[in-house]
Design a protein around this motif. Structure first.
Motif, PDB file in Angstrom:
ATOM      1  N   GLY A 133       0.805  -1.216   0.000  1.00 26.46           N
ATOM      2  CA  GLY A 133       0.000   0.000   0.000  1.00 26.46           C
ATOM      3  C   GLY A 133       0.834   1.261   0.000  1.00 26.46           C
ATOM      4  N   VAL A 134       1.820   1.290   0.861  1.00 22.58           N
ATOM      5  CA  VAL A 134       2.696   2.462   0.953  1.00 22.58           C
ATOM      6  C   VAL A 134       3.514   2.619  -0.324  1.00 22.58           C
ATOM      7  CG1 VAL A 134       4.727   3.363   2.150  1.00 22.58           C
ATOM      8  CG2 VAL A 134       2.797   2.500   3.464  1.00 22.58           C
ATOM      9  N   SER A 135       3.965   1.500  -0.887  1.00 24.78           N
ATOM     10  CA  SER A 135       4.747   1.545  -2.128  1.00 24.78           C
ATOM     11  C   SER A 135       3.928   2.122  -3.274  1.00 24.78           C
ATOM     12  CB  SER A 135       5.237   0.147  -2.499  1.00 24.78           C
ATOM     13  OG  SER A 135       6.123  -0.367  -1.530  1.00 24.78           O
ATOM     14  N   ALA A 136       2.662   1.729  -3.357  1.00 28.14           N
ATOM     15  CA  ALA A 136       1.801   2.225  -4.428  1.00 28.14           C
ATOM     16  C   ALA A 136       1.671   3.741  -4.364  1.00 28.14           C
ATOM     17  CB  ALA A 136       0.421   1.570  -4.336  1.00 28.14           C
ATOM     18  N   ILE A 137       1.481   4.268  -3.179  1.00 27.30           N
ATOM     19  CA  ILE A 137       1.354   5.723  -3.021  1.00 27.30           C
ATOM     20  C   ILE A 137       2.671   6.422  -3.340  1.00 27.30           C
ATOM     21  CG2 ILE A 137       0.969   7.566  -1.334  1.00 27.30           C
ATOM     22  CD1 ILE A 137      -1.037   5.665   0.041  1.00 27.30           C
ATOM     23  N   ALA A 138       3.786   5.881  -2.812  1.00 26.63           N
ATOM     24  CA  ALA A 138       5.099   6.487  -3.041  1.00 26.63           C
ATOM     25  C   ALA A 138       5.462   6.484  -4.521  1.00 26.63           C
ATOM     26  CB  ALA A 138       6.166   5.742  -2.236  1.00 26.63           C
TER      27      ALA A 138
ATOM     28  N   PHE B 295       3.287   6.221  -7.109  1.00 22.83           N
ATOM     29  CA  PHE B 295       2.316   7.011  -7.864  1.00 22.83           C
ATOM     30  C   PHE B 295       2.678   8.494  -7.856  1.00 22.83           C
ATOM     31  CE2 PHE B 295      -1.623   9.433  -8.332  1.00 22.83           C
ATOM     32  CZ  PHE B 295      -2.239   8.817  -9.413  1.00 22.83           C
ATOM     33  N   PHE B 296       3.033   9.006  -6.689  1.00 23.27           N
ATOM     34  CA  PHE B 296       3.276  10.440  -6.568  1.00 23.27           C
ATOM     35  C   PHE B 296       4.735  10.848  -6.825  1.00 23.27           C
ATOM     36  CE2 PHE B 296      -0.706  10.139  -4.113  1.00 23.27           C
ATOM     37  CZ  PHE B 296      -1.417  11.161  -4.719  1.00 23.27           C
TER      38      PHE B 296
ATOM     39  N   ALA C  89       8.869   3.196   1.894  1.00 25.16           N
ATOM     40  CA  ALA C  89       8.363   4.308   1.083  1.00 25.16           C
ATOM     41  C   ALA C  89       9.502   5.084   0.439  1.00 25.16           C
ATOM     42  CB  ALA C  89       7.512   5.237   1.956  1.00 25.16           C
TER      43      ALA C  89
END
Length: 402
Positions: A59-64, A66-67, A128
């Motif tokens: 989950g944290v990897s996806a956000i990191a 993506f942005f 992250a």
């Protein structure tokens, strides 16, 4: 005629989007493999933590990614309206999803090395940072031509660094970041007594085996779908993936003396090693590459635990770091026309690119994990480690008899 051309173009775009989406889903499923491989290997009191780490890291990897990470690697952001993002059947969005599942493999790899004694939130922060900056920095250099590194290799040695599906870009980087984290964390309590290794047997061989099987199956999406479009698909990649996997199984069986831990990690070693050259090797070459990787894993895991006293719980440094490096170099050997490959590779470029990946991962890992260790600390205290990460962090055990 214009209507026909438009319909054909739409069909091609839709087909490519579906193709890479299926690849993304298969690689996403591999994270269940990472989870169960770790759950089966760690002691019973750390099983919940293994499951939670893989899920939250994703989950944290996806956000990191993506942005920040995708921006760093490809200079692409998602700050446009949905109409713009969904053009071309949304292919570019799904391509991000596919590459994000690769990026999320970095903390999943690291997780296996640092198991049983790492704090939760500091490690999540390190994950992250690794996915936002360290991994995409090298990913962009190799897969997007950033900073002119590939152009220099091509000019100097006739070919750039060839890493079709990430032996070095993904697995090598993950394995060498893991080594930095493992060294900074230190050895689990009770692992060595009077200088001798104390065995911590796997808690659940069926779970370990399940994790290995899920990874093996998902790997065909990892490699074959790295073509990213239907017109680039190659049966050669699929069969090379298969042959490297079975090469790893057979050699780890023989060298590992029937040990189930080695036997189930052997195919993974072969798969890690074949990623780089899976699109250019002859299947017999892939068999050899996978077989050598199986030997590398068994020998180096044994040496690092017994002689070097590096407490890498799942052996992720030899499995991903060293077998990934072997795969990067092997692509330059077995991808050559002289050994039945398709050619277009340079051994010198493969060596230089592999060394560059190792250096960036090791330095990046030392910076990220070293900084977090200095600021808030990485490790559970002695009592928490004794009680296990499940009770100490999550306040629950993996099974209950009530």
């Amino acid at each position: 005629m214009e209507n026909v051309n438009s319909a054909v173009e739409t069909l091609i775009q839709s087909s490519n989007t579906l193709f890479i989406l299926m690849g993304a889903i298969m690689v996403f499923a591999m994270h269940a493999g990472f989870a169960f491989l770790e759950v089966g290997t760690v002691r019973h009191k750390n099983q919940v933590n293994a499951l939670v780490k893989i899920m939250t890291d994703f989950g944290v990897s996806a956000i990191a990614y993506f942005f920040i990470g995708y921006w760093v690697a490809y200079d692409i952001t998602f700050f446009q309206d949905a109409a713009t993002l969904s053009e071309g059947s949304g292919y570019e969005l799904v391509k991000f999803f596919f590459l994000m599942t690769f990026a999320a493999a970095i903390p999943a790899i690291v997780s296996g090395g640092i198991a049983e004694r790492a704090r939760f939130w500091p490690i999540l922060a390190a994950s992250a940072l690794s996915v936002a900056f360290v991994y995409p920095f090298f990913e962009g250099i190799i897969w997007n031509g950033n900073y002119g590194f590939q152009a220099w290799l091509e000019e100097s040695f006739g070919a750039g660094f060839h890493d079709f599906a990430g032996s070095v870009v993904v697995h090598g980087v993950g394995g060498w970041i893991a080594l930095a984290a493992v060294l900074l964390l230190g050895i689990r309590k009770g692992r060595y007594r009077s200088g001798k290794l104390v065995a911590f047997p796997p808690s659940n061989i069926p779970f370990l085996a399940l994790g290995a099987w899920v990874l093996c199956i998902g790997w065909f999406g990892f490699n074959v779908m790295s073509a990213q479009t239907l017109d680039g698909i190659s049966g050669l990649v699929a069969v090379n993936t298969l042959m490297a996997m079975v090469g790893g199984i057979v050699t780890s069986l023989v060298v590992g003396r029937n040990d189930p831990g080695f036997i189930h990690n052997g195919p993974l070693a072969g798969l890690v090693a074949v990623c780089a050259g899976s699109d250019v090797m002859h299947p017999i070459g892939a068999l050899v590459v996978g077989g050598v990787a199986g030997v590398i894993f068994v020998w180096l895991f044994t040496i690092q635990q017994n002689k070097w006293k590096i407490d890498d719980v799942l052996g992720v440094w030899p499995l991903h770091g060293l077998c990934g490096a072997w795969g990067g170099i092997a692509a330059g050997i077995f991808g050559s026309e002289a050994l039945g490959g398709l050619g277009g590779v340079s051994l010198m470029s493969q060596v230089i690119g592999t060394v560059a990946g190792i250096a960036i991962a090791l330095i990046g890992g030392l910076i990220v994990y070293g900084a977090i260790k200095a600021i808030v600390g990485l490790r559970l205290d002695e009592e928490q480690e004794y009680n296990g990460a499940d009770l100490s962090i999550h306040k629950i055990e993996s099974t209950s008899l009530d």
